[in-house]
Design a protein around this motif. Structure first.
Motif, PDB file in Angstrom:
ATOM      1  N   UNK A  68      49.607 -42.973  50.199  1.00 51.79           N
ATOM      2  CA  UNK A  68      48.597 -42.906  49.132  1.00 51.79           C
ATOM      3  C   UNK A  68      47.400 -42.036  49.547  1.00 51.79           C
ATOM      4  N   UNK A  69      46.931 -41.177  48.662  1.00 49.38           N
ATOM      5  CA  UNK A  69      45.662 -40.474  48.895  1.00 49.38           C
ATOM      6  C   UNK A  69      44.700 -40.850  47.783  1.00 49.38           C
ATOM      7  N   UNK A  70      43.411 -40.629  48.010  1.00 46.47           N
ATOM      8  CA  UNK A  70      42.391 -41.089  47.073  1.00 46.47           C
ATOM      9  C   UNK A  70      42.379 -40.301  45.777  1.00 46.47           C
ATOM     10  N   UNK A  71      41.599 -40.820  44.826  1.00 46.61           N
ATOM     11  CA  UNK A  71      41.521 -40.215  43.493  1.00 46.61           C
ATOM     12  C   UNK A  71      40.825 -38.858  43.512  1.00 46.61           C
ATOM     13  N   UNK A  72      40.078 -38.563  44.580  1.00 45.31           N
ATOM     14  CA  UNK A  72      39.421 -37.253  44.674  1.00 45.31           C
ATOM     15  C   UNK A  72      40.188 -36.325  45.620  1.00 45.31           C
ATOM     16  N   UNK A  73      41.464 -36.624  45.843  1.00 45.45           N
ATOM     17  CA  UNK A  73      42.253 -35.836  46.795  1.00 45.45           C
ATOM     18  C   UNK A  73      42.185 -34.353  46.457  1.00 45.45           C
ATOM     19  N   UNK A  74      41.740 -33.572  47.422  1.00 45.80           N
ATOM     20  CA  UNK A  74      41.705 -32.123  47.245  1.00 45.80           C
ATOM     21  C   UNK A  74      40.498 -31.606  46.479  1.00 45.80           C
ATOM     22  N   UNK A  75      39.604 -32.487  46.052  1.00 38.14           N
ATOM     23  CA  UNK A  75      38.381 -32.025  45.375  1.00 38.14           C
ATOM     24  C   UNK A  75      37.477 -31.373  46.424  1.00 38.14           C
ATOM     25  N   UNK A  76      37.022 -30.163  46.143  1.00 44.92           N
ATOM     26  CA  UNK A  76      36.223 -29.408  47.112  1.00 44.92           C
ATOM     27  C   UNK A  76      34.748 -29.551  46.741  1.00 44.92           C
ATOM     28  N   UNK A  77      33.982 -30.146  47.646  1.00 47.40           N
ATOM     29  CA  UNK A  77      32.609 -30.567  47.332  1.00 47.40           C
ATOM     30  C   UNK A  77      31.605 -29.923  48.290  1.00 47.40           C
ATOM     31  N   UNK A  78      30.487 -29.465  47.735  1.00 45.30           N
ATOM     32  CA  UNK A  78      29.378 -28.964  48.556  1.00 45.30           C
ATOM     33  C   UNK A  78      28.292 -30.037  48.625  1.00 45.30           C
ATOM     34  N   UNK A  79      27.613 -30.108  49.757  1.00 48.11           N
ATOM     35  CA  UNK A  79      26.648 -31.188  49.986  1.00 48.11           C
ATOM     36  C   UNK A  79      25.263 -30.606  50.256  1.00 48.11           C
ATOM     37  N   UNK A  80      24.280 -31.102  49.540  1.00 47.13           N
ATOM     38  CA  UNK A  80      22.903 -30.679  49.779  1.00 47.13           C
ATOM     39  C   UNK A  80      22.536 -30.997  51.225  1.00 47.13           C
ATOM     40  N   UNK A  81      21.846 -30.056  51.835  1.00 47.78           N
ATOM     41  CA  UNK A  81      21.619 -30.157  53.277  1.00 47.78           C
ATOM     42  C   UNK A  81      20.483 -31.104  53.671  1.00 47.78           C
ATOM     43  N   UNK A  82      20.231 -32.112  52.821  1.00 46.42           N
ATOM     44  CA  UNK A  82      19.353 -33.214  53.247  1.00 46.42           C
ATOM     45  C   UNK A  82      20.132 -34.517  53.267  1.00 46.42           C
ATOM     46  N   UNK A  83      21.465 -34.398  53.179  1.00 43.04           N
ATOM     47  CA  UNK A  83      22.353 -35.560  53.276  1.00 43.04           C
ATOM     48  C   UNK A  83      23.095 -35.405  54.600  1.00 43.04           C
ATOM     49  N   UNK A  84      22.978 -36.417  55.464  1.00 44.26           N
ATOM     50  CA  UNK A  84      23.461 -36.221  56.833  1.00 44.26           C
ATOM     51  C   UNK A  84      24.976 -36.382  56.952  1.00 44.26           C
ATOM     52  N   UNK A  85      25.519 -35.567  57.861  1.00 47.58           N
ATOM     53  CA  UNK A  85      26.944 -35.617  58.199  1.00 47.58           C
ATOM     54  C   UNK A  85      27.067 -35.393  59.695  1.00 47.58           C
ATOM     55  N   UNK A  86      28.088 -36.023  60.277  1.00 44.55           N
ATOM     56  CA  UNK A  86      28.359 -35.752  61.683  1.00 44.55           C
ATOM     57  C   UNK A  86      28.752 -34.297  61.885  1.00 44.55           C
ATOM     58  N   UNK A  87      29.525 -33.780  60.928  1.00 42.70           N
ATOM     59  CA  UNK A  87      29.981 -32.398  61.015  1.00 42.70           C
ATOM     60  C   UNK A  87      28.790 -31.440  60.851  1.00 42.70           C
TER      61      UNK A  87
END
Lengths: 483, 102
Positions: A68-87
């Motif tokens: 099973x994969x999630x409902x957003x499988x393959x959705x390509x998303x950009x993130x505002x750079x004030x939301x933290x990510x390990x990456x």
């Protein structure tokens, strides 16, 4: 930006889940679009090319294995750079955090990952989300895909431009006084700020904590809703998340409301609106009548006082939130001259690390909270905040949603607005939404022809707190009627 | 309220804000803050007597979580962002001055 009708994100993710389209091919096609136009537009602070490819391959492998994969499988998303990510890095477009690497993922990032979405990169913003044009970024301005000589709006200008330029399926932004809705309006996409507390702010670098809310950018209301469905909910890491039931709405937003009551405040039909904005509003009103809406004439006399109220509350909260940037634990640290002490380390690090607008707001916030001025400014602003909220409460007794422009003007030329106060006025229709904590959404309501440029005009709907279903269903009706 | 900001006020605000301000910046900062405060002065015209301040849009009830220890973030992850470290500690300039300034 005359794009053919896009397949909906529900459809696209369905194809990825069934294996008829690979996540990897979707990432590659967006990377190709980015390679072509990103050097001109500067929507991104950083691309996560390798991570996005690896993640896409992992999703495709999962699909192939039959798991099973999630409902957003393959959705390509950009993130505002004030939301933290390990990456990668999280910079807030500030010299202060130019090399900051988060030790954790924001709750919204964890949720996107769990649903199978792919983060393509971090988008540009006004430094610490303070601005309405993304010109306050320490790393350079983002240009509007509809006319690169103009701003993309702000503060989430990079996210709006990335969606409008088709660098991704959707994006996340944050909205403290209009920072999702105004750039969405100026770039011609959908920008949705949910009710305060709907989406966890854990991992969103705080600006005005009683106003901040994360929300999606997308090309359609339905796509924005799908993202929203996967972001909402109470979070143990954010005590301000609301414990309110949410039913997934993406499959329901297409259902028309029966005879919705659309409130149009007299104050929103202001002489200050650009002619094309005023026309777009009147066209939308006519379209609403055509789809059976009842147009209700309402009054929101405190509309104009919103900017002043906001520019006390938001800087006050910012001056407190940004006190954490002291050059000690993370962020920029100044070099001290012999004899300079710890206090100089704070003051020099902050003066070197923060740009002019951030410093201006910290000083403004410090001033309105300082002894002798607190009652006259901060306390009074909070009293007016209650009056603004009560004014909305009364208005919503007469109507289901409120319609108006998102911004009084379309995208303005880069460098064309030099006075901070004039820039603040761009937010006249958006700040009160945050002051009252209610949801608002901006959708495209037409275009203004300026020379050879065709500039999008955004219209906004607002609804009572937690009435997202009504808001999004109404927005879907307007989206279809205004197209 | 209506009194104009002076250069001394700006220096005081900057100090409270922990922002070192160059002498050359003071007058332009004063002009900008004065212009913004001049606009914000319209708040004084709104009748607010007896209105309870609203600090937060949601009626939040305190929620107590179970007091259970969770694994901490790795120290090395946290120190990775520090501008100066000594061993497993953050390095800072001398805090206790000769005059007992701290």
């Amino acid at each position: 930006m005359k794009h053919a009708k896009h397949a909906s994100l529900v459809e696209v993710c369905g194809k990825v889940r069934s294996g008829s389209v690979t996540a990897r091919s979707r990432v590659e096609s967006y990377l190709a679009a980015i390679a072509k136009r990103e050097p001109e537009l500067h929507a991104f602070n950083e691309l996560h090319i390798d991570a996005a490819r690896a993640r896409a391959d992992a999703i495709d492998a999962t699909v192939k294995s039959g798991r099973e994969v999630g409902a957003l499988a393959g959705a390509v998303i950009a993130i505002k750079d004030n939301i933290v990510m390990r990456e990668g890095r999280t910079t807030c477009s500030s010299k202060m955090l130019a090399n900051y690497r988060s030790p954790f993922d924001a709750t919204v990032i964890e949720k996107l990952n769990a649903a199978g979405a792919i983060v393509i990169g971090k988008t540009n913003l006004d430094e610490f989300a303070m601005g309405s044009s993304t010109e306050n970024s320490a790393f350079g301005v983002t240009r509007n895909p509809h006319d690169p000589a103009r701003v993309a709006g702000g503060s989430s200008g990079g996210s709006a431009a990335a969606v409008a330029a088709e660098f991704c399926d959707a994006a996340l932004g944050s909205d403290t006084g209009g920072s999702i809705r105004q750039p969405a309006a100026l770039c011609g996409c959908v920008g949705f700020k949910p009710t305060y507390g709907r989406i966890s702010r854990y991992g969103l670098v705080a600006f005005g904590s009683s106003l901040d809310q994360i929300g999606p950018f997308a090309r359609t209301v339905e796509d924005a809703t799908l993202l929203y469905d996967h972001l909402v909910g109470r979070d143990a890491n954010d005590a301000t998340t609301a414990d309110v039931a949410h039913e997934p709405l993406a499959s329901r937003v297409g259902r028309a409301l029966t005879k919705p009551r659309i409130g149009v405040p007299r104050e929103y039909r202001s002489a200050g609106n650009a002619p094309a904005v005023a026309e777009a509003l009147e066209r939308a009103i006519a379209a609403a009548k055509a789809f059976g809406a009842e147009i209700v004439d309402i009054e929101l006399p405190l509309t104009d006082i919103g900017i002043s109220t906001y520019y006390v509350i938001a800087p006050a909260e910012a001056s407190s939130n940004l006190a954490r940037f002291d050059g000690i634990r993370y962020g920029h640290r100044a070099t001290l001259a012999p004899g300079e002490d710890l206090e100089m380390l704070y003051s020099k690090s902050r003066a070197e690390g923060f740009g002019p607008e951030v410093q201006r707001r910290i000083m403004l916030g410090t001033y309105v909270l300082s002894s002798g001025y607190y009652d006259a400014y901060y306390k009074r602003a909070l009293q007016i905040r209650r009056l603004i909220k009560e004014e909305f409460d009364r208005a919503f007794e007469k109507c289901d949603v409120i319609l108006g422009p998102t911004s009084p003007i379309p995208a303005f030329p880069i460098g064309g607005m030099t006075d901070p106060l004039s820039m603040y006025m761009c937010d006249v229709y958006t700040v009160n939404t945050n002051i009252a904590g209610i949801p608002g959404i901006s959708f495209n309501g037409g275009f203004a022809q300026e020379g050879s440029a065709r500039l999008p005009i955004g219209l906004q709907l607002q609804a009572p707190a937690f009435a997202e279903e009504t808001l999004l269903r109404a927005a879907t009706m307007f989206e279809a009627a205004c197209a | 309220m209506a009194e104009a900001l002076t250069d001394a006020d700006i220096r005081k605000i900057a100090k409270l804000s922990r922002l070192s301000l160059q002498d050359a910046q003071v007058s332009s900062v004063r002009a900008q803050l004065s212009s913004i405060l001049g606009h914000i002065a319209q708040l004084q015209a709104v009748p607010v007597e007896g209105v309870e301040p609203l600090a937060h849009p949601l009626r939040i009830v305190n929620r107590l979580d179970a007091d259970e220890p969770k694994p901490p973030m790795p120290v090395e992850d946290l120190l990775r962002n520090a501008p100066a470290v000594e061993g497993r500690f953050l390095a800072v300039p001398k805090v206790l001055g000769d005059g007992g300034g701290a």
